[in-house]
Motif scaffolding. Structure first.
Motif, short mmCIF file in Angstrom:
data_model
loop_
_atom_site.label_atom_id
_atom_site.label_comp_id
_atom_site.label_asym_id
_atom_site.label_seq_id
_atom_site.Cartn_x
_atom_site.Cartn_y
_atom_site.Cartn_z
N ALA A 277 4.16 58.90 25.46
CA ALA A 277 4.77 60.09 26.03
C ALA A 277 6.13 59.71 26.60
N CYS A 278 7.14 60.43 26.19
CA CYS A 278 8.46 60.16 26.76
C CYS A 278 9.27 61.45 26.84
N ASP A 279 10.29 61.40 27.67
CA ASP A 279 11.18 62.52 27.90
C ASP A 279 12.59 61.95 27.93
N VAL A 280 13.52 62.59 27.24
CA VAL A 280 14.87 62.05 27.13
C VAL A 280 15.88 62.97 27.82
N PHE A 281 16.89 62.36 28.42
CA PHE A 281 17.92 63.10 29.15
C PHE A 281 19.27 62.49 28.79
N GLU A 282 20.16 63.28 28.21
CA GLU A 282 21.48 62.77 27.86
C GLU A 282 22.37 62.76 29.09
N LEU A 283 23.06 61.65 29.30
CA LEU A 283 23.99 61.52 30.42
C LEU A 283 25.37 61.96 29.94
N TYR A 284 25.90 62.99 30.58
CA TYR A 284 27.19 63.52 30.17
C TYR A 284 28.34 62.96 31.00
N GLU A 285 28.03 62.25 32.06
CA GLU A 285 29.05 61.72 32.95
C GLU A 285 29.22 60.22 32.73
N THR A 286 30.33 59.69 33.23
CA THR A 286 30.57 58.25 33.19
C THR A 286 29.61 57.56 34.15
N LEU A 287 29.05 56.46 33.72
CA LEU A 287 28.12 55.74 34.58
C LEU A 287 28.85 55.12 35.77
N GLU A 288 28.42 55.51 36.95
CA GLU A 288 28.95 54.98 38.20
C GLU A 288 27.98 55.36 39.31
N SER A 289 28.19 54.85 40.48
CA SER A 289 27.31 55.14 41.61
C SER A 289 27.18 56.65 41.82
N GLY A 290 25.95 57.11 41.99
CA GLY A 290 25.71 58.53 42.27
C GLY A 290 25.55 59.42 41.05
N VAL A 291 25.64 58.87 39.85
CA VAL A 291 25.48 59.67 38.63
C VAL A 291 24.01 59.98 38.41
N GLU A 292 23.72 61.22 38.06
CA GLU A 292 22.35 61.62 37.78
C GLU A 292 21.86 60.92 36.52
N LEU A 293 20.77 60.17 36.64
CA LEU A 293 20.22 59.45 35.50
C LEU A 293 19.11 60.22 34.80
N PHE A 294 18.42 61.06 35.53
CA PHE A 294 17.33 61.79 34.90
C PHE A 294 17.07 63.06 35.68
N ALA A 295 16.77 64.13 34.99
CA ALA A 295 16.38 65.37 35.64
C ALA A 295 15.28 66.00 34.81
N SER A 296 14.37 66.65 35.48
CA SER A 296 13.25 67.28 34.80
C SER A 296 12.88 68.54 35.57
N THR A 297 12.50 69.58 34.86
CA THR A 297 12.09 70.81 35.51
C THR A 297 10.70 71.19 35.03
#
Length: 138
Positions: free
Chosen positions: A77-97
């Motif tokens: 079981a897995c869930d994927v989330f595309e990161l649209y921002e540049t990786l840096e401190s405070g960037v959202e890595l995963f979100a789920s609803t």
């Protein structure tokens, strides 16, 4: 890695102590979710890489303090989330609803996503999933 995007992929596992224990203990299994970053051309490629990683992650078997073999099973079981921002401190890595069909208290919602606060007995149960090599550090 030109034209590749970053994806955070959550995978689920259950870890079990197998075999007869030296001491009597209540039933316990460990449910784990991991979020791992992958760079891939698309979400399907990221999931494929995550599934390969999950299978490798769950191959390791070790002995616990109670003489049991401890094994982790990937639940496929897995869930994927595309990161649209540049990786840096405070960037959202995963979100789920999740759609809620019944009213729930704040505490129930927190427990549903983060788990309940552990009791002393559940903390003791965690020891079942530790490698016996860790005993020197306890």
């Amino acid at each position: 890695m030109k034209n590749k995007k970053w994806f955070a992929v959550k995978t689920l596992y259950v870890t079990r102590a197998i075999g007869k224990a030296k001491t009597k203990a209540a039933f316990a299994e460990l449910l784990e979710e991991r979020v791992v970053l992958f760079q891939a051309a698309n979400a399907n490629a990221a999931v494929k890489a995550a599934e390969k990683d999950a299978k490798e992650y769950s191959q390791y078997t070790y002995q616990n303090f109670d003489g049991q073999a401890v094994r982790t099973e990937y639940l496929n079981a897995c869930d994927v989330f595309e990161l649209y921002e540049t990786l840096e401190s405070g960037v959202e890595l995963f979100a789920s609803t999740e759609v809620l069909t019944k009213k729930a208290s704040k505490n129930d919602l927190i427990a549903r996503r983060l788990g309940k606060l552990e009791t002393n007995s559940s903390i003791k149960m965690r020891k079942r999933f530790m490698s016996k090599e860790l005993s020197a550090y306890l």
